[in-house]
Design a protein around this motif. Sequence first.
Motif, PDB file in Angstrom:
ATOM      1  N   MET A 110       0.831  -1.211   0.000  1.00  0.00           N
ATOM      2  CA  MET A 110       0.000   0.000   0.000  1.00  0.00           C
ATOM      3  C   MET A 110       0.862   1.257   0.000  1.00  0.00           C
ATOM      4  SD  MET A 110      -3.098  -0.647  -0.253  1.00  0.00           S
ATOM      5  CE  MET A 110      -4.570  -0.029   0.502  1.00  0.00           C
ATOM      6  N   THR A 111       0.233   2.347  -0.347  1.00  0.00           N
ATOM      7  CA  THR A 111       0.992   3.589  -0.428  1.00  0.00           C
ATOM      8  C   THR A 111       0.934   4.344   0.886  1.00  0.00           C
ATOM      9  OG1 THR A 111      -0.976   4.623  -1.308  1.00  0.00           O
ATOM     10  CG2 THR A 111       0.674   3.907  -2.893  1.00  0.00           C
ATOM     11  N   VAL A 112       1.604   5.488   0.908  1.00  0.00           N
ATOM     12  CA  VAL A 112       1.683   6.288   2.127  1.00  0.00           C
ATOM     13  C   VAL A 112       0.302   6.730   2.576  1.00  0.00           C
ATOM     14  CG1 VAL A 112       2.676   8.378   3.126  1.00  0.00           C
ATOM     15  CG2 VAL A 112       3.979   7.038   1.495  1.00  0.00           C
ATOM     16  N   SER A 113      -0.594   6.982   1.619  1.00  0.00           N
ATOM     17  CA  SER A 113      -1.905   7.499   1.983  1.00  0.00           C
ATOM     18  C   SER A 113      -2.717   6.494   2.800  1.00  0.00           C
ATOM     19  CB  SER A 113      -2.686   7.854   0.715  1.00  0.00           C
ATOM     20  OG  SER A 113      -2.825   6.680  -0.058  1.00  0.00           O
ATOM     21  N   ALA A 114      -2.286   5.237   2.801  1.00  0.00           N
ATOM     22  CA  ALA A 114      -3.053   4.232   3.527  1.00  0.00           C
ATOM     23  C   ALA A 114      -2.730   4.219   5.009  1.00  0.00           C
ATOM     24  CB  ALA A 114      -2.785   2.856   2.944  1.00  0.00           C
ATOM     25  N   SER A 115      -1.802   5.058   5.458  1.00  0.00           N
ATOM     26  CA  SER A 115      -1.455   5.037   6.868  1.00  0.00           C
ATOM     27  C   SER A 115      -2.615   5.594   7.689  1.00  0.00           C
ATOM     28  CB  SER A 115      -0.196   5.856   7.112  1.00  0.00           C
ATOM     29  OG  SER A 115      -0.406   7.155   6.639  1.00  0.00           O
TER      30      SER A 115
ATOM     31  N   GLN B 113      11.237  -5.977  20.436  1.00  0.00           N
ATOM     32  CA  GLN B 113      10.588  -4.712  20.825  1.00  0.00           C
ATOM     33  C   GLN B 113      11.057  -3.563  19.951  1.00  0.00           C
ATOM     34  OE1 GLN B 113       8.130  -4.711  23.045  1.00  0.00           O
ATOM     35  NE2 GLN B 113       8.493  -6.891  23.314  1.00  0.00           N
ATOM     36  N   LEU B 114      12.382  -3.496  19.720  1.00  0.00           N
ATOM     37  CA  LEU B 114      12.907  -2.375  18.937  1.00  0.00           C
ATOM     38  C   LEU B 114      12.448  -2.457  17.489  1.00  0.00           C
ATOM     39  CD1 LEU B 114      16.486  -2.024  20.427  1.00  0.00           C
ATOM     40  CD2 LEU B 114      14.503  -0.592  20.816  1.00  0.00           C
ATOM     41  N   VAL B 115      12.445  -3.671  16.923  1.00  0.00           N
ATOM     42  CA  VAL B 115      11.932  -3.827  15.566  1.00  0.00           C
ATOM     43  C   VAL B 115      10.447  -3.451  15.533  1.00  0.00           C
ATOM     44  CG1 VAL B 115      11.403  -5.516  13.776  1.00  0.00           C
ATOM     45  CG2 VAL B 115      13.620  -5.541  14.865  1.00  0.00           C
ATOM     46  N   GLY B 116       9.753  -3.797  16.647  1.00  0.00           N
ATOM     47  CA  GLY B 116       8.347  -3.438  16.751  1.00  0.00           C
ATOM     48  C   GLY B 116       8.127  -1.944  16.664  1.00  0.00           C
ATOM     49  N   SER B 117       9.090  -1.157  17.173  1.00  0.00           N
ATOM     50  CA  SER B 117       8.927   0.300  17.112  1.00  0.00           C
ATOM     51  C   SER B 117       8.949   0.772  15.668  1.00  0.00           C
ATOM     52  CB  SER B 117      10.007   1.001  17.934  1.00  0.00           C
ATOM     53  OG  SER B 117      11.257   0.906  17.287  1.00  0.00           O
ATOM     54  N   ILE B 118       9.767   0.118  14.828  1.00  0.00           N
ATOM     55  CA  ILE B 118       9.769   0.483  13.403  1.00  0.00           C
ATOM     56  C   ILE B 118       8.429   0.106  12.783  1.00  0.00           C
ATOM     57  CG2 ILE B 118      10.902   0.147  11.195  1.00  0.00           C
ATOM     58  CD1 ILE B 118      13.402  -0.616  12.655  1.00  0.00           C
ATOM     59  N   ALA B 119       7.962  -1.104  13.126  1.00  0.00           N
ATOM     60  CA  ALA B 119       6.684  -1.557  12.569  1.00  0.00           C
ATOM     61  C   ALA B 119       5.561  -0.609  12.960  1.00  0.00           C
ATOM     62  CB  ALA B 119       6.378  -2.968  13.060  1.00  0.00           C
ATOM     63  N   LEU B 120       5.644  -0.106  14.200  1.00  0.00           N
ATOM     64  CA  LEU B 120       4.606   0.812  14.682  1.00  0.00           C
ATOM     65  C   LEU B 120       4.654   2.120  13.906  1.00  0.00           C
ATOM     66  CD1 LEU B 120       2.413   1.091  16.721  1.00  0.00           C
ATOM     67  CD2 LEU B 120       4.062   1.817  18.408  1.00  0.00           C
ATOM     68  N   LEU B 121       5.877   2.575  13.657  1.00  0.00           N
ATOM     69  CA  LEU B 121       6.034   3.828  12.913  1.00  0.00           C
ATOM     70  C   LEU B 121       5.463   3.688  11.505  1.00  0.00           C
ATOM     71  CD1 LEU B 121       7.385   6.537  13.635  1.00  0.00           C
ATOM     72  CD2 LEU B 121       9.249   5.841  12.138  1.00  0.00           C
ATOM     73  N   THR B 122       5.599   2.474  10.950  1.00  0.00           N
ATOM     74  CA  THR B 122       5.076   2.233   9.612  1.00  0.00           C
ATOM     75  C   THR B 122       3.583   2.537   9.541  1.00  0.00           C
ATOM     76  OG1 THR B 122       6.654   0.437   9.556  1.00  0.00           O
ATOM     77  CG2 THR B 122       5.107   0.537   7.748  1.00  0.00           C
ATOM     78  N   GLN B 123       2.883   2.331  10.678  1.00  0.00           N
ATOM     79  CA  GLN B 123       1.451   2.609  10.682  1.00  0.00           C
ATOM     80  C   GLN B 123       1.170   4.087  10.400  1.00  0.00           C
ATOM     81  OE1 GLN B 123      -0.315  -0.014  10.969  1.00  0.00           O
ATOM     82  NE2 GLN B 123       1.231  -1.395  11.804  1.00  0.00           N
ATOM     83  N   PHE B 124       2.101   4.967  10.738  1.00  0.00           N
ATOM     84  CA  PHE B 124       1.838   6.391  10.577  1.00  0.00           C
ATOM     85  C   PHE B 124       2.343   6.936   9.252  1.00  0.00           C
ATOM     86  CE2 PHE B 124       2.221   5.681  15.107  1.00  0.00           C
ATOM     87  CZ  PHE B 124       0.991   6.143  15.514  1.00  0.00           C
ATOM     88  N   VAL B 125       3.570   6.630   8.929  1.00  0.00           N
ATOM     89  CA  VAL B 125       4.171   7.312   7.787  1.00  0.00           C
ATOM     90  C   VAL B 125       4.390   6.379   6.609  1.00  0.00           C
ATOM     91  CG1 VAL B 125       5.270   9.016   9.237  1.00  0.00           C
ATOM     92  CG2 VAL B 125       6.475   6.905   8.729  1.00  0.00           C
ATOM     93  N   GLY B 126       3.776   5.213   6.660  1.00  0.00           N
ATOM     94  CA  GLY B 126       4.057   4.255   5.592  1.00  0.00           C
ATOM     95  C   GLY B 126       5.445   3.684   5.776  1.00  0.00           C
ATOM     96  N   GLU B 127       5.933   2.991   4.794  1.00  0.00           N
ATOM     97  CA  GLU B 127       7.256   2.368   4.878  1.00  0.00           C
ATOM     98  C   GLU B 127       8.322   3.431   5.142  1.00  0.00           C
ATOM     99  OE1 GLU B 127       9.356  -1.077   4.970  1.00  0.00           O
ATOM    100  OE2 GLU B 127       7.280  -1.016   4.343  1.00  0.00           O
ATOM    101  N   PRO B 128       8.980   3.416   6.326  1.00  0.00           N
ATOM    102  CA  PRO B 128       9.945   4.483   6.615  1.00  0.00           C
ATOM    103  C   PRO B 128      11.251   4.287   5.844  1.00  0.00           C
ATOM    104  CG  PRO B 128       9.863   2.930   8.421  1.00  0.00           C
ATOM    105  CD  PRO B 128       8.868   2.454   7.408  1.00  0.00           C
ATOM    106  N   GLY B 129      11.882   5.388   5.494  1.00  0.00           N
ATOM    107  CA  GLY B 129      13.181   5.325   4.823  1.00  0.00           C
ATOM    108  C   GLY B 129      14.249   4.907   5.806  1.00  0.00           C
ATOM    109  N   PRO B 130      15.453   4.605   5.303  1.00  0.00           N
ATOM    110  CA  PRO B 130      16.526   4.143   6.185  1.00  0.00           C
ATOM    111  C   PRO B 130      16.858   5.138   7.292  1.00  0.00           C
ATOM    112  CG  PRO B 130      17.232   4.168   3.868  1.00  0.00           C
ATOM    113  CD  PRO B 130      15.818   4.607   3.892  1.00  0.00           C
ATOM    114  N   THR B 131      16.822   6.437   7.003  1.00  0.00           N
ATOM    115  CA  THR B 131      17.161   7.423   8.024  1.00  0.00           C
ATOM    116  C   THR B 131      16.138   7.409   9.147  1.00  0.00           C
ATOM    117  OG1 THR B 131      17.611   8.733   6.068  1.00  0.00           O
ATOM    118  CG2 THR B 131      18.134   9.732   8.179  1.00  0.00           C
ATOM    119  N   THR B 132      14.850   7.444   8.782  1.00  0.00           N
ATOM    120  CA  THR B 132      13.799   7.427   9.797  1.00  0.00           C
ATOM    121  C   THR B 132      13.913   6.178  10.655  1.00  0.00           C
ATOM    122  OG1 THR B 132      12.487   8.162   7.930  1.00  0.00           O
ATOM    123  CG2 THR B 132      11.366   7.970  10.050  1.00  0.00           C
TER     124      THR B 132
END
Lengths: 531, 151
Positions: free
Chosen positions: A1-6, A148-167
């Motif tokens: 899905m695209t960013v708009s689906a967050s 847990q730490l990987v989970g934080s990335i997964a959680l962030l994905t819910q907001f901004v879509g697939e995060p870039g490497p920097t995020t």
Amino acid sequence: MTVSASVADAFGLRLTFVLFLSVVVVTLFTALLTAPQRDEIGEFYLGNRDMSPLRNGLAMCGDYLSAATLLGSTGLVALTGYDGLLYLCGTVVAWMMVLLLVAEPLRNSGRFTLGDTLARRLPGRQRPVRLALAVCTLTVCALYLVAQLVGSIALLTQFVGEPGPTTRTMTVIIIGSIVTIYAAIGGMPGATFIQVVKAVMLVAGVTLVAVMVLNRFDWNVDALLSSATAGSGLGDAYLEPGLRYGAGPISKLDFLSLQLAIVLGLAALPHVMMRLLAPRRTRVLRTSVVWAVGLVGFVCLMAAVLGLGATAVVGRETIEGIDHKGDAAVLLLAGELGGEVLTAIVSALAFVTLLAVAAGLTLAAASSLAHDLYGEVVRKGKAKETEELGVARIAALFMGVLGMLFALLAWGTNTATLAFLAFAIAASAILPTIVYSLFWRGFTARGALLSLYGGLLASVLLVLFSPVVSSTPNSIYPDADFAWFPLQNPGIVSIPAGFLLGWLGSLLGPPQEETVYEDFEVRALIGADQR
Amino acid sequence: MVSDSTARYGSSVPHQPPSEQRGDPFSPAPAPRGPAAGRQSIHAHPEFRSVSAAYRRFGTWATVLSVGAFLSYVVLSSFAPGVMNQRLAGHLTLGLALALAQFAVIGMTAWLYVRHMRKNVDPVVRRLRAQVEDHEGEQRRLPAGRRLRAW
């Protein structure tokens, strides 16, 4: 899905950030204020030993319930109905073993870590046993911490879509650093504070959303069930077993294996066990664990309502469209019921939950490193308290950095896989040693070494040669195929193997001195209220 | 700590003879020396044996029953879905009712455990603990060295 689906827009994201930050600031300040002032090692490991049972119970509940329960389990209920509910039941049943068999004798015979209990039980060869236990503890903690730490990335994905490497890197480093500060500076008092805050927030949060769901259906559970069935688009199959784990006998066996690891593994998770050692009085410990059982049970019941509510209100297709594991279910439900504000509250809650569990894990690993590995194996019990305290703080830092590195390397891994492996190792390596040393007269050091290393190796190897790592499109190496073990969860084989190895080793090894076990048995039952 | 141990021997432990006694009257062999001596004589104490057995029996059975109930529920759900899908009322199937029953079993077991411990285990343990502490208090008057950091 695209960013708009967050699930959130800019305002919601900002609100989440502010809420999360305020909780972090308050808890960090408190961690600094309550940090062990005197250089007493006991305070760093165990914290305030005179807390009320309710606060202890909240802290245990906080240590146990991770973001996986809040987002993952509710998502599982939302997507698979019956199978998800079954999974939630297991989360609660796991506490029975702790309450009925492990908690009181462990506290009575222990001091700072599980290693102390084993040293009292197997004094002849306490160093190799402590070393083996430390290896298992560190493996379990590291796996769960990375989850847990990987989970934080997964959680962030819910907001901004697939995060870039920097995020991605920034998220892991920020969350990891906060966790490390809690553990290294605050020690157990700081960790306890954030656990209690988190548990109160969690209970209040899930109650609020569950009440809103039930209110929407006029407090009629049957209406909720029928709407959920309709919203799932699957008809009656939604409330029947087999949606998640019903593909065939292998899949059913896999589910049983997973449940076995969860139900037995909890009693051996290092960060939960560390909490059991804290209360000074046996009576307080017992009431604390009863509180923890009640709180966990309540949260799981509410989570069931949330999961069913998400399917009823939002619809299964929408939830699955955003995240195929269903992690977005609660966030979508909150957005539907209470707009951006509620979404922000729930997501801040998820971040705090994740943070608190990670802090508990880091601390447990640091205790094991400093007390068992450095204090008793390296320095052979001659280290001064201030020295050991310094090592404990450095160990917490080390664990934090290690966790961050692994999380950045393995950011694409399924968090559930890591967490389930941790549970399997705890159940097949650490649990046999605990149960045998508490209840079996014939247990010896060789049995302990065999079951600790054997259980660890068995679980890791079985996962290595399972579909988790190779042969299916979802594996880590989808193109290779060396998966001769058909199950994703090794528990059903590795747990009996751990117990068997402990028994065999004890039969083969040189027997223990009788008086040692007698002394231990008396201590485990009668103990003494510690000063 | 308790320095006047004879007074407590007389008042709180009725079956203990007031005479100067190293071990326990029930201990089969002459009690060994050292800080563990008190505990080992307690170990042979018939009251300790019975309370220890009662504690283990209850813990084992309660764990086997509650965890076993859950695991058999999982097995039934996986391998006998026909039974679990029987409708009881509205959308409530037998399987869902059993899921709720798990919570009831947990609550019930926890309550029974606390009651069992309060009624059958705690009083005896308190009595035995007083005995151990008395004994250790007596030992402490001898030069005991660094007993607390013994390991």
